[in-house]
Enzyme design. Structure first.
Site, mmCIF file in Angstrom:
data_model
loop_
_atom_site.group_PDB
_atom_site.id
_atom_site.type_symbol
_atom_site.label_atom_id
_atom_site.label_comp_id
_atom_site.label_asym_id
_atom_site.label_seq_id
_atom_site.Cartn_x
_atom_site.Cartn_y
_atom_site.Cartn_z
ATOM 1 N N HIS A 198 0.835 -1.209 0.000
ATOM 2 C CA HIS A 198 0.000 0.000 0.000
ATOM 3 C C HIS A 198 0.863 1.251 0.000
ATOM 4 O O HIS A 198 1.893 1.315 0.673
ATOM 5 C CB HIS A 198 -1.007 0.008 1.159
ATOM 6 N N ASP B 105 -0.501 4.264 0.672
ATOM 7 C CA ASP B 105 -1.044 5.265 1.590
ATOM 8 C C ASP B 105 -0.351 5.154 2.949
ATOM 9 O O ASP B 105 0.193 4.100 3.298
ATOM 10 C CB ASP B 105 -2.566 5.119 1.762
ATOM 11 N N GLU C 172 -5.165 1.024 2.505
ATOM 12 C CA GLU C 172 -4.960 -0.011 3.527
ATOM 13 C C GLU C 172 -5.175 0.551 4.921
ATOM 14 O O GLU C 172 -5.786 -0.092 5.784
ATOM 15 C CB GLU C 172 -3.543 -0.604 3.416
#
Ligand code: BES
Ligand code: ZN
Length: 454
Positions: free
Chosen positions: A86, A88, A153
Site C-alpha cells: 500500500h 497510503d 490499507e
C-alpha cells in the site's frame, strides 16, 4: 544470480534516492485534504513499475483512492506471484514529536526516517526494485509477476475488497507475496503466518444538552466523561479478560503446538519493558507476553475526546464525550458479530442519565495460515539466504484486512515476508526503516522469485 545482485549493489544510491522521492509524497489516506497527494503517489508508483520493466501498468480509479496494477506474464507454465502493498500512509500527528519533517526523509545511523518508511513504502519498494534488477540484467523474470498496490490499507481497504471480488481473473495467481509486517527481532529472518483481525468502534456519550458550569450542576447532572470512563473500565476484568458476553465464543484456543512455537522463540519480557520504558507488563492471565501480543484477542481505547483540554483550568461539565475503541481478534472471531456484541453490551452499561451512540467504524477478519505450502517454504529459504540465519515463524499482532480476502477470493496462499522491526515506530512519530533491511529485503525478494519459480 550474481549479475542481478551486482545490479542492486551498483544501484544502491539510485534506489535510495527513489525511495526518498516516494516518501516525499504525503499520501495520507484518511485526510480529504491529501487527495491530490494520493493521486500523485499512485502515479509515482505506476511510473516506477513501468521503469522497472513491468507491462500493462494501469491505474484503476475507485470510489476512494486509485489502485495501481502491473504485470509481467511472459513465463508460460511457470507460477504467478501477486505482490501486494500500500502506498497510503498514516497521519503524522503529533507533529511536534518528529525530529525531522515526516515528508522530508533523513538518513541517520543506517535508518531512513519518514512517514511510510516502513509502513509501507519502504517495504513495497523492495519488491519493485527486485523485479527491476531481474529485468534490467536478464531481460526476463523466472516466473509471472503481478503487482497490486493500493491507497486505502490504512482506512480498511474497502474499495480494494470490491475490486478484488470483481477482478478475480485479472488477479489470478498461485501465491500472494506481502511485506507489510515485522521481523521477530533485528537480523532474524521471519515469515509471519498469522494476523489479528480488528473491530474498530466509537462510543459517543451525551449528557446535558449544552456545556454547564460544573459548580452549579456537578453532582446533580451526569457527566458524560465520568460515565464514559466507567463504561470503558467495565470492558475488562482484573484478569485482563474482556467482559463482553460471548466475546470468546468463537476463539480457537491455542494448541499445544502453537504454545510450543511461541515458547521456542525465547521472548524476553525484560527487554520489552526496557525498550518501551514500562516497569511492569500486563495482560490476560494464563498467557505469555508473546501469546498476548499476537495469539489472543485484546481491547484498547485508542483515543478519548471530551471536555476542556487546553491550558490551565476551566470548570465545565461537558455535554459530550467520546472514545475510539479497537478490539484485535483471532480466529474464528467475526468482526461484524463482535461489533454487535460490543454495541449491545456497551449500551447495557450506560445509565439512563446519559444517551449513548455506538458506531462500527471498520473491521477486518483474523487469519492464521498453514505453513505447509511451497510458497511459504520458498520464502523461508529466501529470507534465510538473504539474512544469513535460520528463519523463524511468528504470528503478527497487527491487521491487514485484505489478506483473508486474498486467500478466500483468489484461493492462493499468502506469504507475509516481514521486513520491518517492531521498533520502527509505525503509526507514530519518527517512523523509520533500517537501510540494511531495505537492501536485504531486495535480496530476499530476488531469491524468492528464483526459488519459487523452480
Ligand atoms: N503494516 C500494518 C500492519 C502491521 C501492524 C504489521 C503492526 C506489523 C505490526 C498495516 O499498515 C496496518 O497498520 N494495519 C492496520 C489495519 C487497520 C487500519 C484496518 C492495523 O493493524 O491497525
Ligand atoms: Zn499501517
Amino acid at each position: 544470480m550474481k549479475e542481478i545482485i551486482n545490479y542492486t549493489k551498483n544501484n544502491k544510491t539510485k534506489y535510495l534516492e527513489e525511495l526518498k522521492e516516494y516518501l516525499r509524497i504525503p499520501s495520507i489516506s484518511t485526510l480529504e485534504s491529501h487527495k491530490g497527494d494520493i493521486d500523485n503517489c499512485s502515479k509515482f508508483v505506476a511510473s516506477k513499475l513501468k521503469d522497472a520493466g513491468m507491462t500493462e501498468v494501469k491505474l484503476f480509479p475507485t470510489d476512494g483512492h486509485p489502485i495501481v496494477y502491473a504485470e509481467w506474464m511472459k513465463a508460460p507454465g511457470r507460477p504467478t506471484v501477486l505482490i501486494y502493498g500500500h502506498y497510503d500512509v498514516q497521519p503524522v500527528d503529533p507533529i511536534e514529536l518528529w525530529k525531522n519533517n515526516p515528508f522530508d526523509p533523513v538518513i541517520k545511523a543506517g535508518k531512513i526516517f519518514a512517514r511510510g518508511a516502513d509502513d509501507n513504502k519502504g517495504q513495497n519498494f523492495v519488491h519493485i526494485k527486485s523485479v527491476e534488477a531481474y529485468l534490467k540484467t536478464k531481460g526476463e523474470l523466472p516466473l509471472n509477476v503481478k503487482f497490486l498496490i493500493e491507497g486505502e490499507e490504512e482506512i480498511g481497504s474497502e474499495n480494494l475488497d470490491k475490486f478484488l471480488k470483481k477482478n478475480k481473473k485479472l488477479l489470478k495467481c498461485d501465491a500472494v507475496l506481502i511485506s507489510d509486517t515485522s521481523m521477530y527481532a533485528p537480523g532474524v529472518p521471519t515469515i509471519n503466518y498469522g494476523l489479528r483481525g480488528l473491530a474498530y468502534m466509537e462510543i459517543e456519550v451525551t449528557g446535558p444538552n449544552r456545556d454547564l458550569h460544573s459548580g452549579s450542576f456537578g453532582g446533580g447532572i451526569a457527566n458524560p466523561i465520568n460515565e464514559l470512563a466507567k463504561i470503558i473500565s467495565k470492558l475488562q476484568d482484573k484478569n485482563g479478560k474482556i467482559t463482553i458476553p460471548d466475546f470468546y465464543k468463537d476463539v480457537k484456543p491455542l494448541t499445544r503446538k502453537d504454545r510450543e512455537n511461541y515458547k521456542k522463540l525465547n521472548f524476553s519480557d525484560v527487554e520489552l519493558m526496557k525498550e518501551y520504558g514500562v516497569d511492569e507488563l500486563q495482560g490476560e492471565s494464563g498467557y505469555s507476553t508473546l501469546e498476548r501480543l499476537s495469539g489472543r484477542p485484546t481491547l484498547d481505547c485508542n483515543g478519548i475526546i471530551g471536555g476542556f483540554t487546553s491550558e490551565g483550568a476551566k470548570t465545565v461539565l461537558p455535554s459530550k464525550a467520546s472514545a475510539k475503541i479497537s478490539m484485535r481478534l483471532v480466529p474464528d472471531q467475526n468482526p461484524l458479530e463482535i461489533a454487535k456484541l460490543f454495541t449491545k453490551y456497551v449500551k447495557s452499561l450506560a445509565p439512563k442519565s446519559v444517551k449513548i451512540k455506538v458506531k462500527d467504524l471498520h473491521g477486518g477478519h483474523p487469519i492464521v495460515m498453514s505453513l505447509d505450502d511451497k510458497a511459504i517454504e520458498a520464502a523461508a529459504k529466501a529470507v534465510s539466504k538473504a539474512f544469513g540465519k535460520e528463519t523463524v515463524f511468528t504470528r503478527e499482532g497487527g491487521s491487514i484486512p485484505i489478506v483473508i480476502e486474498f486467500s478466500k477470493q483468489l484461493k492462493a496462499p499468502v506469504v507475509l515476508m516481514g521486513l520491518g522491526l517492531e521498533t520502527d515506530n509505525i503509526h507514530s512519530p519518527n517512523e523509520h526503516f533500517l537501510i540494511k533491511n531495505f537492501e536485504r529485503g531486495i535480496l530476499s525478494s530476488i531469491y524468492f522469485l528464483d526459488e519459487y519459480s523452480k
